[in-house]
Design a protein around this motif. Structure first.
Motif, PDB file in Angstrom:
ATOM      1  N   MET A 108     -47.137 -30.744 -50.756  1.00  0.00           N
ATOM      2  CA  MET A 108     -48.113 -29.715 -50.445  1.00  0.00           C
ATOM      3  C   MET A 108     -48.170 -28.520 -51.398  1.00  0.00           C
ATOM      4  O   MET A 108     -47.149 -27.651 -51.495  1.00  0.00           O
ATOM      5  N   SER A 109     -49.444 -27.979 -51.816  1.00  0.00           N
ATOM      6  CA  SER A 109     -48.762 -26.794 -52.712  1.00  0.00           C
ATOM      7  C   SER A 109     -50.177 -25.828 -52.645  1.00  0.00           C
ATOM      8  O   SER A 109     -51.628 -26.539 -52.765  1.00  0.00           O
ATOM      9  N   THR A 110     -50.164 -24.588 -52.403  1.00  0.00           N
ATOM     10  CA  THR A 110     -51.248 -23.988 -52.993  1.00  0.00           C
ATOM     11  C   THR A 110     -51.966 -22.434 -54.171  1.00  0.00           C
ATOM     12  O   THR A 110     -50.874 -22.012 -54.325  1.00  0.00           O
ATOM     13  N   GLN A 111     -52.795 -22.768 -54.640  1.00  0.00           N
ATOM     14  CA  GLN A 111     -52.938 -21.828 -55.963  1.00  0.00           C
ATOM     15  C   GLN A 111     -53.299 -20.721 -55.342  1.00  0.00           C
ATOM     16  O   GLN A 111     -53.546 -21.088 -54.298  1.00  0.00           O
ATOM     17  N   ILE A 112     -52.711 -19.652 -55.696  1.00  0.00           N
ATOM     18  CA  ILE A 112     -53.001 -18.077 -55.469  1.00  0.00           C
ATOM     19  C   ILE A 112     -52.938 -17.462 -56.444  1.00  0.00           C
ATOM     20  O   ILE A 112     -52.226 -17.981 -57.354  1.00  0.00           O
TER      21      ILE A 112
END
Length: 77
Positions: free
Chosen positions: A1-5
């Protein structure tokens, strides 16, 4: 999983990222930033391990590793 920041970076840092991507050394800005942060996480974990070894010592077969670590890694900073 990855989160865009979203992050703000100084222009020279962004220029470096773009040169690395343009030169084909990394796939994307995100790949280089992620790689650098992962490397920093590993470095900090190693410093923590070295601090523990310096404080509590080691088993007999690791004494030379502790001696090397204490003299080669800045545990204060």
């Amino acid at each position: 999983m990855s989160t865009q920041i979203a992050v703000r970076l100084p222009d020279p840092v962004v220029e470096f990222l773009d040169r690395e991507v343009a030169g084909g050394r990394v796939a994307s800005r995100a790949a280089l930033v992620s790689s650098a942060l992962e490397r920093e996480m590993r470095r900090r974990a190693a410093e923590g391990d070295a601090a523990v070894l310096a404080r509590v010592g080691t088993a007999d077969d690791l004494d030379s590793l502790v001696d090397w670590t204490v003299t080669h890694i800045d545990l204060e900073g």
